[in-house]
Scaffold this motif. Structure first.
Motif, PDB file in Angstrom:
ATOM      1  N   GLU A 138       0.830  -1.212   0.000  1.00  0.00           N
ATOM      2  CA  GLU A 138       0.000   0.000   0.000  1.00  0.00           C
ATOM      3  C   GLU A 138       0.863   1.261   0.000  1.00  0.00           C
ATOM      4  OE1 GLU A 138      -2.558  -0.231   3.342  1.00  0.00           O
ATOM      5  OE2 GLU A 138      -3.959  -1.625   2.394  1.00  0.00           O
ATOM      6  N   LYS A 139       1.895   1.259   0.830  1.00  0.00           N
ATOM      7  CA  LYS A 139       2.779   2.423   0.898  1.00  0.00           C
ATOM      8  C   LYS A 139       3.476   2.665  -0.437  1.00  0.00           C
ATOM      9  CE  LYS A 139       3.740   2.141   5.865  1.00  0.00           C
ATOM     10  NZ  LYS A 139       4.785   1.920   6.904  1.00  0.00           N
ATOM     11  N   GLU A 140       3.903   1.586  -1.075  1.00  0.00           N
ATOM     12  CA  GLU A 140       4.575   1.742  -2.367  1.00  0.00           C
ATOM     13  C   GLU A 140       3.600   2.235  -3.434  1.00  0.00           C
ATOM     14  OE1 GLU A 140       7.611  -0.588  -5.408  1.00  0.00           O
ATOM     15  OE2 GLU A 140       6.612  -1.715  -3.809  1.00  0.00           O
ATOM     16  N   LEU A 141       2.398   1.677  -3.460  1.00  0.00           N
ATOM     17  CA  LEU A 141       1.383   2.129  -4.411  1.00  0.00           C
ATOM     18  C   LEU A 141       1.050   3.599  -4.183  1.00  0.00           C
ATOM     19  CD1 LEU A 141      -1.070  -0.920  -4.384  1.00  0.00           C
ATOM     20  CD2 LEU A 141       0.474  -0.247  -6.229  1.00  0.00           C
ATOM     21  N   PHE A 142       0.963   3.982  -2.925  1.00  0.00           N
ATOM     22  CA  PHE A 142       0.676   5.372  -2.583  1.00  0.00           C
ATOM     23  C   PHE A 142       1.780   6.281  -3.114  1.00  0.00           C
ATOM     24  CE2 PHE A 142       0.301   9.034   0.303  1.00  0.00           C
ATOM     25  CZ  PHE A 142      -1.066   9.269   0.224  1.00  0.00           C
ATOM     26  N   ARG A 143       3.009   5.832  -2.942  1.00  0.00           N
ATOM     27  CA  ARG A 143       4.145   6.637  -3.416  1.00  0.00           C
ATOM     28  C   ARG A 143       4.140   6.756  -4.945  1.00  0.00           C
ATOM     29  NH1 ARG A 143       8.676   5.047  -5.511  1.00  0.00           N
ATOM     30  NH2 ARG A 143       8.453   2.887  -4.793  1.00  0.00           N
ATOM     31  N   ILE A 144       3.787   5.675  -5.620  1.00  0.00           N
ATOM     32  CA  ILE A 144       3.835   5.668  -7.085  1.00  0.00           C
ATOM     33  C   ILE A 144       2.703   6.488  -7.696  1.00  0.00           C
ATOM     34  CG2 ILE A 144       3.678   4.208  -9.153  1.00  0.00           C
ATOM     35  CD1 ILE A 144       4.874   1.933  -7.452  1.00  0.00           C
ATOM     36  N   PHE A 145       1.495   6.314  -7.157  1.00  0.00           N
ATOM     37  CA  PHE A 145       0.309   6.836  -7.835  1.00  0.00           C
ATOM     38  C   PHE A 145      -0.372   8.028  -7.165  1.00  0.00           C
ATOM     39  CE2 PHE A 145       0.263   2.234  -9.052  1.00  0.00           C
ATOM     40  CZ  PHE A 145       0.593   2.424 -10.381  1.00  0.00           C
ATOM     41  N   GLU A 146       0.029   8.385  -5.961  1.00  0.00           N
ATOM     42  CA  GLU A 146      -0.722   9.401  -5.219  1.00  0.00           C
ATOM     43  C   GLU A 146      -0.889  10.706  -6.003  1.00  0.00           C
ATOM     44  OE1 GLU A 146      -0.498  12.232  -1.245  1.00  0.00           O
ATOM     45  OE2 GLU A 146       1.278  11.147  -1.945  1.00  0.00           O
ATOM     46  N   LYS A 147       0.200  11.266  -6.477  1.00  0.00           N
ATOM     47  CA  LYS A 147       0.131  12.563  -7.152  1.00  0.00           C
ATOM     48  C   LYS A 147      -0.757  12.504  -8.390  1.00  0.00           C
ATOM     49  CE  LYS A 147       4.605  14.341  -5.583  1.00  0.00           C
ATOM     50  NZ  LYS A 147       5.951  14.833  -6.007  1.00  0.00           N
ATOM     51  N   ASP A 148      -0.612  11.431  -9.172  1.00  0.00           N
ATOM     52  CA  ASP A 148      -1.401  11.308 -10.402  1.00  0.00           C
ATOM     53  C   ASP A 148      -2.886  11.165 -10.095  1.00  0.00           C
ATOM     54  OD1 ASP A 148       0.942  11.461 -11.793  1.00  0.00           O
ATOM     55  OD2 ASP A 148       1.091   9.330 -12.219  1.00  0.00           O
ATOM     56  N   ILE A 149      -3.215  10.323  -9.127  1.00  0.00           N
ATOM     57  CA  ILE A 149      -4.624  10.074  -8.818  1.00  0.00           C
ATOM     58  C   ILE A 149      -5.286  11.298  -8.207  1.00  0.00           C
ATOM     59  CG2 ILE A 149      -6.199   8.698  -7.400  1.00  0.00           C
ATOM     60  CD1 ILE A 149      -4.438   6.311  -7.902  1.00  0.00           C
ATOM     61  N   ARG A 150      -4.530  12.042  -7.411  1.00  0.00           N
ATOM     62  CA  ARG A 150      -5.090  13.259  -6.818  1.00  0.00           C
ATOM     63  C   ARG A 150      -5.447  14.295  -7.887  1.00  0.00           C
ATOM     64  NH1 ARG A 150      -5.028  13.872  -1.387  1.00  0.00           N
ATOM     65  NH2 ARG A 150      -3.714  12.459  -0.146  1.00  0.00           N
ATOM     66  N   LYS A 151      -4.768  14.238  -9.015  1.00  0.00           N
ATOM     67  CA  LYS A 151      -5.025  15.179 -10.101  1.00  0.00           C
ATOM     68  C   LYS A 151      -6.209  14.753 -10.965  1.00  0.00           C
ATOM     69  CE  LYS A 151      -0.182  16.658 -10.481  1.00  0.00           C
ATOM     70  NZ  LYS A 151       1.011  16.661 -11.360  1.00  0.00           N
ATOM     71  N   MET A 152      -6.666  13.518 -10.813  1.00  0.00           N
ATOM     72  CA  MET A 152      -7.776  13.018 -11.625  1.00  0.00           C
ATOM     73  C   MET A 152      -9.089  13.663 -11.198  1.00  0.00           C
ATOM     74  SD  MET A 152      -7.096   8.912 -11.995  1.00  0.00           S
ATOM     75  CE  MET A 152      -5.559   8.291 -12.679  1.00  0.00           C
ATOM     76  N   THR A 153      -9.968  13.828 -12.166  1.00  0.00           N
ATOM     77  CA  THR A 153     -11.314  14.288 -11.859  1.00  0.00           C
ATOM     78  C   THR A 153     -12.139  13.113 -11.351  1.00  0.00           C
ATOM     79  OG1 THR A 153     -12.150  13.835 -14.085  1.00  0.00           O
ATOM     80  CG2 THR A 153     -11.137  15.998 -13.703  1.00  0.00           C
ATOM     81  N   ILE A 154     -13.306  13.394 -10.809  1.00  0.00           N
ATOM     82  CA  ILE A 154     -14.187  12.324 -10.332  1.00  0.00           C
ATOM     83  C   ILE A 154     -14.591  11.407 -11.482  1.00  0.00           C
ATOM     84  CG2 ILE A 154     -16.460  11.821  -9.347  1.00  0.00           C
ATOM     85  CD1 ILE A 154     -16.193  14.314  -7.648  1.00  0.00           C
ATOM     86  N   SER A 155     -14.884  12.000 -12.645  1.00  0.00           N
ATOM     87  CA  SER A 155     -15.294  11.182 -13.792  1.00  0.00           C
ATOM     88  C   SER A 155     -14.151  10.284 -14.266  1.00  0.00           C
ATOM     89  CB  SER A 155     -15.782  12.076 -14.937  1.00  0.00           C
ATOM     90  OG  SER A 155     -14.770  12.974 -15.354  1.00  0.00           O
ATOM     91  N   GLN A 156     -12.916  10.778 -14.185  1.00  0.00           N
ATOM     92  CA  GLN A 156     -11.775   9.939 -14.550  1.00  0.00           C
ATOM     93  C   GLN A 156     -11.606   8.804 -13.553  1.00  0.00           C
ATOM     94  OE1 GLN A 156      -8.641  12.842 -14.740  1.00  0.00           O
ATOM     95  NE2 GLN A 156      -9.195  13.504 -16.810  1.00  0.00           N
ATOM     96  N   GLY A 157     -11.823   9.093 -12.273  1.00  0.00           N
ATOM     97  CA  GLY A 157     -11.756   8.045 -11.255  1.00  0.00           C
ATOM     98  C   GLY A 157     -12.818   6.983 -11.466  1.00  0.00           C
ATOM     99  N   MET A 158     -14.002   7.407 -11.916  1.00  0.00           N
ATOM    100  CA  MET A 158     -15.084   6.451 -12.165  1.00  0.00           C
ATOM    101  C   MET A 158     -14.726   5.510 -13.321  1.00  0.00           C
ATOM    102  SD  MET A 158     -17.508   7.150  -9.966  1.00  0.00           S
ATOM    103  CE  MET A 158     -19.050   6.569 -10.655  1.00  0.00           C
ATOM    104  N   VAL A 159     -14.157   6.067 -14.392  1.00  0.00           N
ATOM    105  CA  VAL A 159     -13.745   5.241 -15.531  1.00  0.00           C
ATOM    106  C   VAL A 159     -12.642   4.280 -15.100  1.00  0.00           C
ATOM    107  CG1 VAL A 159     -12.713   5.255 -17.833  1.00  0.00           C
ATOM    108  CG2 VAL A 159     -14.414   6.980 -17.223  1.00  0.00           C
ATOM    109  N   LEU A 160     -11.719   4.777 -14.291  1.00  0.00           N
ATOM    110  CA  LEU A 160     -10.625   3.926 -13.820  1.00  0.00           C
ATOM    111  C   LEU A 160     -11.162   2.759 -12.999  1.00  0.00           C
ATOM    112  CD1 LEU A 160      -7.645   3.318 -13.511  1.00  0.00           C
ATOM    113  CD2 LEU A 160      -7.551   4.940 -11.609  1.00  0.00           C
ATOM    114  N   MET A 161     -12.154   2.997 -12.170  1.00  0.00           N
ATOM    115  CA  MET A 161     -12.752   1.913 -11.381  1.00  0.00           C
ATOM    116  C   MET A 161     -13.339   0.832 -12.281  1.00  0.00           C
ATOM    117  SD  MET A 161     -14.542   3.314  -7.899  1.00  0.00           S
ATOM    118  CE  MET A 161     -15.897   4.103  -8.760  1.00  0.00           C
TER     119      MET A 161
END
Length: 253
Positions: A138-161
């Motif tokens: 979890e910590k490694e995933l957070f480090r890798i993806f946190e910045k990118d995912i925080r920049k995503m819109t809600i609609s982008q997060g929905m598509v990703l899910m």
């Protein structure tokens, strides 16, 4: 790499053969021409191995000319689509744009999830060791993806899910439940419901997710760039994910 190099060598030889002066070629007897072709094929076979075998076939036409033939992958042609108006088109444009941005994350996520599952299956871990490994992941995933995912819109997060469900074969709820437990899954399901989402809905390629499935097929066919250009009249931006695998290792006491 060997197959690629062999292909380059064969094409190079073909270019040399094809660039011979026409007069010189016309003066050669058919038997000599056939002998050259046979020698070329014999040398190619001698140099080939099961790993790099890539031969071009050939035919001799009614005039005695040698014509090299090969099978080409069918190409899809996308005409430039005029800009459309209306809510339906606006929604479709948004889906294509968001898909282009987030699908690479789903593909990398599938690789990483398979890596975690393989590690857990191969290692006879105690419960405490398993939990410690999951926390480290979890910590490694957070480090890798946190910045990118925080920049995503809600609609982008929905598509990703939806794409994570498709690539991993599990709904987001099941993924959280598997690795974090029932309480965590229930908590995030509650948060999702606040955004009018449902982590328990399975991916449905024939129904609700049909448009996403069509985009996946275009991407996987290698035609995504041409398709994207036909819609937006410009090349798609690239989502670059520098780390494709997890470095976290199981630590046993």
């Amino acid at each position: 790499m060997k197959k690629f190099l062999a292909h380059i060598v064969f094409v190079f030889l073909l270019c040399i053969f094809g660039s011979m002066p026409l007069a010189a070629q016309s003066n050669k007897a058919d038997a000599e021409l056939d002998a050259e072709v046979a020698a070329f094929a014999e040398k190619a076979l001698a140099a080939a191995t099961p790993e790099n075998l890539f031969l071009l076939g050939y035919e001799i036409d009614e005039n005695g000319d040698t014509v090299f033939v090969d099978k080409l992958k069918p190409a899809r042609i996308f005409a430039r689509v005029p800009k459309q108006k209306g809510k339906a088109w606006k929604k479709y444009y948004k889906l294509i744009y968001n898909f282009n941005k987030v699908y690479p994350y789903a593909l990398v996520g599938r690789k990483m999830m398979a890596q975690v599952d393989s590690t857990l299956a191969a290692e006879p871990l105690k419960r405490s060791e398993r939990e410690r490994y999951i926390k480290s992941v979890e910590k490694e995933l957070f480090r890798i993806f946190e910045k990118d995912i925080r920049k995503m819109t809600i609609s982008q997060g929905m598509v990703l899910m939806r794409l994570v469900d498709r690539e991993c074969g599990l709904t987001p709820y099941e993924i959280i439940q598997t690795y974090e437990g029932d309480f965590a899954a229930g908590f995030w399901q509650l948060i999702a419901r606040l955004f009018d989402a449902d982590l328990k809905i399975a991916y449905d390629p024939e129904g609700k997710d049909k448009e996403i499935e069509e985009l996946v097929e275009i991407w996987d066919s290698g035609d995504w760039d041409a398709f994207y250009w036909s819609i937006f009249w410009e090349s798609p931006t690239r989502t670059v994910i520098s780390q494709q695998q997890l470095s976290t290792q199981v630590k046993k006491r």
